[in-house]
Design an enzyme around this catalytic site. Structure first.
Site, PDB file in Angstrom:
ATOM      1  N   CYS A  39       0.785  -1.234   0.000  1.00  0.00           N
ATOM      2  CA  CYS A  39       0.000   0.000   0.000  1.00  0.00           C
ATOM      3  C   CYS A  39       0.818   1.287   0.000  1.00  0.00           C
ATOM      4  O   CYS A  39       0.415   2.289  -0.591  1.00  0.00           O
ATOM      5  CB  CYS A  39      -0.932   0.040   1.211  1.00  0.00           C
ATOM      6  SG  CYS A  39      -1.786  -1.505   1.548  1.00  0.00           S
ATOM      7  N   CYS A  42       1.704   3.707  -3.153  1.00  0.00           N
ATOM      8  CA  CYS A  42       0.717   4.618  -3.743  1.00  0.00           C
ATOM      9  C   CYS A  42       0.145   5.618  -2.743  1.00  0.00           C
ATOM     10  O   CYS A  42      -0.194   6.740  -3.109  1.00  0.00           O
ATOM     11  CB  CYS A  42      -0.428   3.825  -4.369  1.00  0.00           C
ATOM     12  SG  CYS A  42       0.048   2.913  -5.847  1.00  0.00           S
ATOM     13  N   HIS A  43       0.037   5.213  -1.475  1.00  0.00           N
ATOM     14  CA  HIS A  43      -0.641   6.064  -0.489  1.00  0.00           C
ATOM     15  C   HIS A  43       0.309   6.776   0.465  1.00  0.00           C
ATOM     16  O   HIS A  43      -0.121   7.682   1.180  1.00  0.00           O
ATOM     17  CB  HIS A  43      -1.633   5.220   0.322  1.00  0.00           C
ATOM     18  CG  HIS A  43      -2.727   4.630  -0.517  1.00  0.00           C
ATOM     19  ND1 HIS A  43      -3.788   5.354  -0.993  1.00  0.00           N
ATOM     20  CD2 HIS A  43      -2.896   3.360  -0.991  1.00  0.00           C
ATOM     21  CE1 HIS A  43      -4.580   4.566  -1.713  1.00  0.00           C
ATOM     22  NE2 HIS A  43      -4.057   3.360  -1.728  1.00  0.00           N
ATOM     23  N   MET A  93      -7.070   0.868  -8.485  1.00  0.00           N
ATOM     24  CA  MET A  93      -6.718  -0.061  -7.413  1.00  0.00           C
ATOM     25  C   MET A  93      -7.200  -1.469  -7.773  1.00  0.00           C
ATOM     26  O   MET A  93      -8.349  -1.668  -8.138  1.00  0.00           O
ATOM     27  CB  MET A  93      -7.359   0.369  -6.103  1.00  0.00           C
ATOM     28  CG  MET A  93      -7.086  -0.610  -4.972  1.00  0.00           C
ATOM     29  SD  MET A  93      -7.782  -0.040  -3.436  1.00  0.00           S
ATOM     30  CE  MET A  93      -7.737  -1.559  -2.486  1.00  0.00           C
ATOM     31  N   HIS A 329       5.670  10.992 -10.798  1.00  0.00           N
ATOM     32  CA  HIS A 329       5.873   9.545 -10.640  1.00  0.00           C
ATOM     33  C   HIS A 329       7.018   9.065 -11.528  1.00  0.00           C
ATOM     34  O   HIS A 329       8.164   9.270 -11.214  1.00  0.00           O
ATOM     35  CB  HIS A 329       4.571   8.802 -10.921  1.00  0.00           C
ATOM     36  CG  HIS A 329       4.581   7.388 -10.458  1.00  0.00           C
ATOM     37  ND1 HIS A 329       4.776   7.043  -9.139  1.00  0.00           N
ATOM     38  CD2 HIS A 329       4.438   6.211 -11.127  1.00  0.00           C
ATOM     39  CE1 HIS A 329       4.754   5.724  -9.014  1.00  0.00           C
ATOM     40  NE2 HIS A 329       4.555   5.195 -10.214  1.00  0.00           N
ATOM     41  N   HIS A 371       0.553   6.700 -16.313  1.00  0.00           N
ATOM     42  CA  HIS A 371       1.601   5.852 -15.721  1.00  0.00           C
ATOM     43  C   HIS A 371       2.421   5.273 -16.874  1.00  0.00           C
ATOM     44  O   HIS A 371       2.154   4.176 -17.355  1.00  0.00           O
ATOM     45  CB  HIS A 371       0.995   4.739 -14.868  1.00  0.00           C
ATOM     46  CG  HIS A 371       2.029   3.978 -14.078  1.00  0.00           C
ATOM     47  ND1 HIS A 371       2.938   3.131 -14.666  1.00  0.00           N
ATOM     48  CD2 HIS A 371       2.298   3.952 -12.748  1.00  0.00           C
ATOM     49  CE1 HIS A 371       3.725   2.606 -13.741  1.00  0.00           C
ATOM     50  NE2 HIS A 371       3.352   3.085 -12.565  1.00  0.00           N
TER      51      HIS A 371
END
Length: 552
Positions: A39, A42-43, A93, A329, A371
């Site tokens: 997790c 991304c978070h 997700m 990113h 992405h």
């Protein structure tokens, strides 16, 4: 857990629980490990969000009109969180019902309603204490001691095993499997193609020397507790002199000796965002070495700042800070190698940095959550040179017109820095696109899509007719492996040095047999399936020559 809560209005759900669910110390430790592995990327460690949404128990934000917006995991409650974790969202997700058990899903639903733990800092001295010089430079081979064609070696991440497989691209045979950090994010190559540099998500960085009879790890160092990117110095006269590594935690970048990994300098990236707000966790998302200056391009995710770091004088470090957009990113070079293109994925933009002038060239609006991986370059029959990116949050691949100094492309100048075409995909969830100068095919995966058939396939566009629907190749079926209850995700197309083969990782669960499926780029037929009990959860693949020369 990319995209969590992407389609939810937290205010409309009401307060589900007034306080966080109770957890034992053992439960918290187990959940902390799962959060780091699945997790945090991304978070964020502090759960403030980036590619994925904010996962703090409670958050509030003052909007432009002065009104206050509130939300948080406590408003959702355990049952709602379990459903989101289990079944995923349209925002990118994946579903975790085939990755985590029901008890683990419940554990994570409760864990993210509790306040996040703050990991310790990691200093230059901590780096020095972790540094291991296993084989000094003067004890390494003076010439290549094996007969392997190093240009066509593939470095393949075995994610959950914490290993790297080096595979001979000529024979399709596994050459060596080495221990590395957990879930190596990328492999980078030295200017000579001799050394492979890896960085694991646990912060461990290694140098692997391929001149030995068998590849040998010659040095290791830890950058922090969570890392993503490394690259060497490439400018003439500085080839491999230095290595830079960026961490997610602590938010900083580190500079090391390029041949020994001896730590030299640590620089924090904490500071103001492009919106003028202080951020405590601005993570270093991606780093590349400029081809035309002694500089690295360092992309800081949460602040939206792009740093051009001059490595000619580390004692008096000079840095150019370029404002772009949140949240930066990954990305790659355009065909000219002058412009670096990086996804600001939560802003639905791609930023283009002109490394010649040291300025932002453009901010290009795109579909949701670009992405690109490194992206892909080719000459469009109508719009000239383009660089492309797929999307986690939308069912298209975006083609962006890029400038060229070649006279034959002058007619396309009017299109520069615009999305000139969107190629239709069967769904969202793309991670990587790829082509090759010798190919007429354009490959795109969709491993983050929740639908099995989509996630287990790759899609191949004909660049002679980009209006045609892509051809679907079901990699899981083509592998010939037994069917699995879990989705086996087809991820990251990668060409060989000749540009006539495409290698796809079939990323199964820990208990499933995984594989590398090799396709003939001309016929789109399977040439070889590389599988072995040690091929566990393969993800990223990096061909030595293509990675050295940024061929994509």
């Amino acid at each position: 857990m990319a995209g969590l809560f992407a389609s939810l209005s937290l205010l409309s759900l009401g307060v589900a629980q007034a306080s966080a669910p109770a957890m034992t110390a053992a439960e918290k430790e187990a959940a902390k490990k799962i959060y780091f592995e699945r997790c945090a990327g991304c978070h964020g460690v502090l759960r403030k969000g980036a590619t994925g949404k904010n996962l703090e128990p409670h958050w509030e934000k003052v909007q432009a009109d002065g009104s206050k917006l509130e939300g948080g995991t406590l408003k959702l409650g355990t049952k709602r969180l379990e459903n989101i974790i289990a079944y995923g969202t349209e925002g990118g997700m994946v579903n975790y019902d085939d990755i985590l058990t029901k008890d683990e899903i419940n554990l994570m639903a409760r864990y993210i309603q509790n306040a996040p733990d703050v990991p310790p800092e990691f200093s230059l001295q901590d780096m020095k204490d972790s540094w291991k010089l296993i084989v000094p430079v003067d004890q390494r081979p003076k010439k290549q001691m094996n007969k392997v064609n190093l240009k066509n070696v593939f470095a393949i991440t075995l994610r959950d095993a914490g290993k790297l497989a080096l595979v001979d691209g000529d024979t399709h045979k596994i050459w060596k499997i080495l221990d590395t950090g957990y879930a190596v994010h990328i492999s980078r190559l030295s200017a000579s193609g001799r050394y492979v540099y890896t960085v694991g998500r646990d912060g461990l960085t290694t140098i692997i020397d391929m001149w030995f009879e068998e590849p040998t790890t010659v040095a290791t160092v830890r950058l922090g507790s969570d890392a993503r990117s490394v690259d060497v110095s490439k400018f003439a006269g500085y080839e491999d002199k230095y290595l830079i590594g960026g961490t997610y935690w602590p938010p900083q970048y580190s500079i090391m000796d390029g041949e020994t990994l001896e730590p030299i300098k640590v620089v924090s990236t904490r500071g103001q965002t492009v919106d003028g707000e202080y951020h405590p966790e601005p993570r270093v998302a991606s780093i590349v070495a400029s081809m035309i200056k002694p500089e690295w391009v360092v992309n800081v995710k949460e602040t939206g700042q792009i740093l051009l770091v001059d490595y000619t004088d580390l004692k008096n470090l000079k840095t150019t800070t370029i404002e772009s957009a949140k949240f930066l990113h990954d990305g790659g070079w355009d065909a000219s190698k002058r412009y670096f293109m990086v996804a600001a994925n939560a802003s639905n933009k791609v930023a283009a940095v002109d490394t010649k002038t040291g300025k932002l060239a453009a901010l290009v609006d795109t579909a949701k959550i670009p992405h690109p991986g490194r992206g892909a370059n080719f000459v469009h029959p109508k719009f000239g040179p383009v660089w492309s990116t797929g999307h986690l949050g939308d069912d298209v691949v975006s083609l962006i017109s890029t400038p060229s100094e070649e006279k034959k492309y002058a007619q396309y100048k009017q299109h520069n820095w615009k999305v000139v075409q969107e190629l239709k995909m069967p769904g969202a969830g793309n991670l990587f696109v790829k082509t090759h100068p010798k190919s007429k095919h354009f490959w795109a995966d969709a491993p983050m899509n929740p639908e099995r058939e989509v996630a287990e396939s790759v899609y191949v566009f004909d660049m002679n007719d980009l209006n045609k629907a892509p051809k679907q190749l079901n990699v899981a079926k083509d592998s010939g492996l037994p069917e699995s209850k879990a989705i086996r995700r087809a991820v990251q197309p990668e060409y060989n040095v000749a540009g006539d083969e495409v290698w796809i990782s079939l990323w199964g669960g820990k208990t499933d047999q995984s594989a590398i499926v090799v396709y003939d780029d001309k016929t789109l037929k399977v040439k070889r399936v590389i599988t072995d009990p040690e091929i566990v959860t393969p993800t990223g693949k990096f061909n030595v020559f293509n990675t050295m020369h940024d061929v994509y």
